[in-house]
Design an enzyme around this catalytic site. Structure first.
Site, PDB file in Angstrom:
ATOM      1  N   GLU A 108      38.330  41.854  35.563  1.00  0.00           N
ATOM      2  CA  GLU A 108      37.821  43.114  34.219  1.00  0.00           C
ATOM      3  C   GLU A 108      39.253  44.628  34.163  1.00  0.00           C
ATOM      4  OE1 GLU A 108      35.261  47.181  34.275  1.00  0.00           O
ATOM      5  OE2 GLU A 108      36.052  46.364  35.953  1.00  0.00           O
ATOM      6  N   ASP A 142      37.106  44.226  39.924  1.00  0.00           N
ATOM      7  CA  ASP A 142      36.629  44.985  39.534  1.00  0.00           C
ATOM      8  C   ASP A 142      38.090  46.510  39.366  1.00  0.00           C
ATOM      9  OD1 ASP A 142      34.465  47.556  38.037  1.00  0.00           O
ATOM     10  OD2 ASP A 142      35.921  48.553  40.320  1.00  0.00           O
TER      11      ASP A 142
END
Length: 681
Positions: free
Chosen positions: A374, A338
């Site tokens: 990401e 993330d």
């Protein structure tokens, strides 16, 4: 009678020692570190033992007799100098950063705050409201792993609870848990689709933010980490963390890999005025980035209050140790990071050769894992799609947005769409990577579901309690004529067809496809495009629909079956003109090769593309018509020694087999033709 002696400073965390346990932590600027032992209820502190300091800022103590299952925590004393970023407070019970298990629940109270709003030291004890670290040692994971190559990977992104909580075919006590993901009712479904890997939203132990609990909401997605080693215990049927291993083993036995979404960019301790739960109390400056010259102010590149200080060796070691633990002990096959840009950012900005990025690709354990970034955050220079290096894969939001805009009917999208279908060479080829470095997706947990993308033009996030201000405002969506639910058969038929169009585009594009759970049976969140706090039926998949057999499920299965038959989708390199084996041809509707003028016709809303493997005499013809009218198509000559055969379409039109040279391609429809000459292989 409890006895304690000087321990050893490594490894960090609790490790077995004779008839007891060696505890080791890192707190370089502390004046004392106290190990606190609790009774089996976790309510009463029964012993407080001073740890011994070692060189380099490590502390340890060996305690015996002490068994697996013992409950403990730490209290760390030192200078309380907020202006220097020092917040030591011996009144706060801290979780062991290396704890592998927890006992009890976290309860929000003002006791967790190091200081009160006026800056005065908060001397209230928070132990009553804290979970306790629990001594637990699992054996290393044993079992065969699927080890699917990227070329044959299909990722199914899902939430542990939401995936199965409404699946009546799974025993009630197991639904919404890790073990439900390895229940045959779930595994059979994803295997039938063609899934090779499930990507789970955060499984690290997490808590809900206080601002959510005061509104009666919970953090559902889990991007608010409390511990980097402990599986989130609300997903356990019992209290045994070995259930996670059991889930992984069963999925592996069914040829399904497990990828977990990890949040190493921030923690649940939030900003400077947030709670003191673990890292902040051991040494604030070690674990969190602060503004240069202002150690009392956090850098907030996450939008969540704090940013992990990955530049510090101790924090880097913590992250690496956690990753190795989840591979070696828990058995996972890879990670989706993330806000991964943060993990490559130092004081000079993002660095693709950051120590963390080098360490993970050189590590003998982790280099074998699937690594997905990401590639963006909200910090300076935060958008870094394409900047990571091999072997990293990246979520490709350019693919998502381009495909959405094309099927919405936007003008001038064709050149961009061609790049995305071809694997985004403009993004990845510059640093010697290929199409398989692109994780292609149309929807994910963040944003509209696939069904909502064709049902809503505006976000409807009122249930989140933020006056619909949260979530993205530009979703490149369309509602097919009615905002939200419709009972009109024609609108629902169009919505179904448009979802198929997006799925076919995804599954025939170069790259690694990822579908978001529920896309295969029209899961809707009622237009909420930021359902991070919706732990309810709006987020949980409605399995009654799936178990009836949904047209989208069959469609995904059929397209993937075709994809697997053609080697051209597994080619790891980009194809350019005069390639000795592979080719890509772009055609006009008259069957002629596209020219520069054709590419710049902004109202051209159809794409015709042939992918070919000259060695195996295989070809695939893709026809995408996002226009509002029929497209009169002359099939181009087959570029291999074979004949075009109709394979699949999102249209209801009938077609002869093999197809006629002249076809009418229905508005808003996709077509796929294949050609193979088995004799010439």
């Amino acid at each position: 009678m409890i006895k304690s002696v000087r321990g050893v400073p490594k490894p960090l965390g609790p490790t077995p020692w004779q008839d007891g346990v060696n505890f080791a932590v890192y707190a370089p600027r502390a004046s004392s570190v106290l190990l606190c032992l609790f009774d089996q209820s976790g309510h009463s502190e029964v012993a407080r033992i001073a740890c011994v300091k070692h060189e380099g800022g490590f502390w340890s103590i060996r305690v015996s007799p002490l068994n697996e299952g013992a409950l403990y925590g730490f209290r760390v004393d030192g200078p309380y100098e907020p202006e220097q970023g020092l917040f030591f407070n011996v009144n706060k019970l801290l979780l062991d950063p290396y704890a592998t298990d927890l006992h009890g629940e976290f309860t929000w109270s003002e006791r967790h705050f190091c200081h009160m709003p006026l800056g005065t030291l908060n001397i209230t004890d928070n132990a009553i409201d804290m979970p306790k670290s629990r001594v637990r040692w699992l054996s290393k994971y044993e079992g065969e792993r699927p080890n699917h190559p990227w070329a044959k990977t299909l990722i199914y992104e899902t939430h542990v609870k939401g995936a199965t909580n409404r699946n009546l075919a799974i025993p009630e006590g197991t639904r919404g848990k890790y073990l439900a993901l390895c229940d045959e009712a779930f595994m059979d479904h994803i295997k039938q689709l063609g899934v090779t890997a499930i990507e789970l939203l955060p499984c690290h132990a997490f808590i809900s933010e206080q601002f959510l609990t005061t509104k009666g909401l919970q953090n559902y997605w889990g991007y608010n980490t409390l511990s980097f080693f402990v599986p989130h215990k609300a997903y356990l049927v019992g209290q045994d963390i070995a259930e996670f291993q059991q889930m992984v083993r069963k999925l592996h036995q069914n040829n399904i890999e497990v990828i977990v979404d990890v949040v190493f960019n921030h923690t649940a301790e939030a900003g400077i005025d947030g709670p003191m739960l673990s890292f902040k109390g051991f040494d604030n400056g070690v674990y969190y980035r602060t503004v240069e010259g202002k150690p009392d102010a956090y850098i907030n590149d996450t939008g969540c209050g704090n940013t992990i200080n990955i530049d510090h060796p101790a924090t880097l070691r913590l992250v690496m140790d956690s990753l190795r633990y989840w591979v070696e002990v828990m058995g996972v096959d890879g990670f989706r990071f993330d806000l991964a840009t943060i993990l490559g950012r130092n004081l000079g900005g993002f660095n693709p050769h950051h120590a963390f990025l080098q360490a993970i690709t050189q590590d003998p354990i982790l280099q074998k894992s699937k690594l997905i970034a990401e590639p963006w955050d909200v910090g300076p220079g935060g958008y870094q799609l394409g900047a990571f290096t091999a072997p990293w894969r990246e979520w490709n939001d350019k693919f998502r947005d381009t495909v959405r805009r094309f099927w919405r009917g936007d003008n001038g999208i064709l050149p961009e769409l061609a790049k995305r279908i071809h694997g985004s060479n403009d993004v990845f080829e510059h640093n010697l990577r290929g199409p398989l470095n692109s994780i292609n997706f149309i929807t994910s947990h963040d944003g509209f579901t696939l069904a909502d993308w064709v049902s809503y033009e505006q976000k409807h996030n009122e249930a989140n309690g933020e006056q619909n201000r949260d979530g993205h405002s530009e979703n490149f969506s369309f509602n097919c004529g009615v905002e939200g639910f419709s009972s009109d058969p024609s609108i629902n038929a169009l919505r179904l067809k448009m979802q198929k169009n997006a799925l076919l585009t995804l599954l025939i594009s170069k790259g690694v496809p990822m579908i978001s759970a529920g896309s295969e049976f029209g899961h809707s969140q009622g237009g909420n495009n930021n359902a991070y706090c919706q732990d309810n039926i709006s987020s949980w998949l409605a399995w009654k629909t799936a178990q009836k057999g949904h047209a989208l499920s069959f469609f995904i299965h059929d397209v993937l079956k075709i994809r697997r038959q053609f080697s051209l989708f597994s080619n790891p390199f980009f194809v350019h003109p005069n390639h000795p084996r592979f080719g890509v041809n772009w055609y006009t509707e008259s069957g002629e090769l596209m020219n520069q003028e054709n590419w710049h016709e902004s109202n051209r809303k159809w794409l015709i593309c042939a992918l070919l493997d000259k060695k195996l005499n295989q070809a695939v013809l893709i026809v995408l018509n996002a226009g509002d009218s029929l497209l009169n198509l002359t099939l181009p000559s087959c570029p291999v020694d074979a004949t075009w055969q109709f394979a699949i379409s999102t249209s209801n039109s009938n077609i002869t087999l093999p197809p006629q040279a002249n076809l009418q391609i229905e508005a808003k429809s996709s077509w796929l033709f294949t050609a193979k000459n088995e004799e010439l292989k």
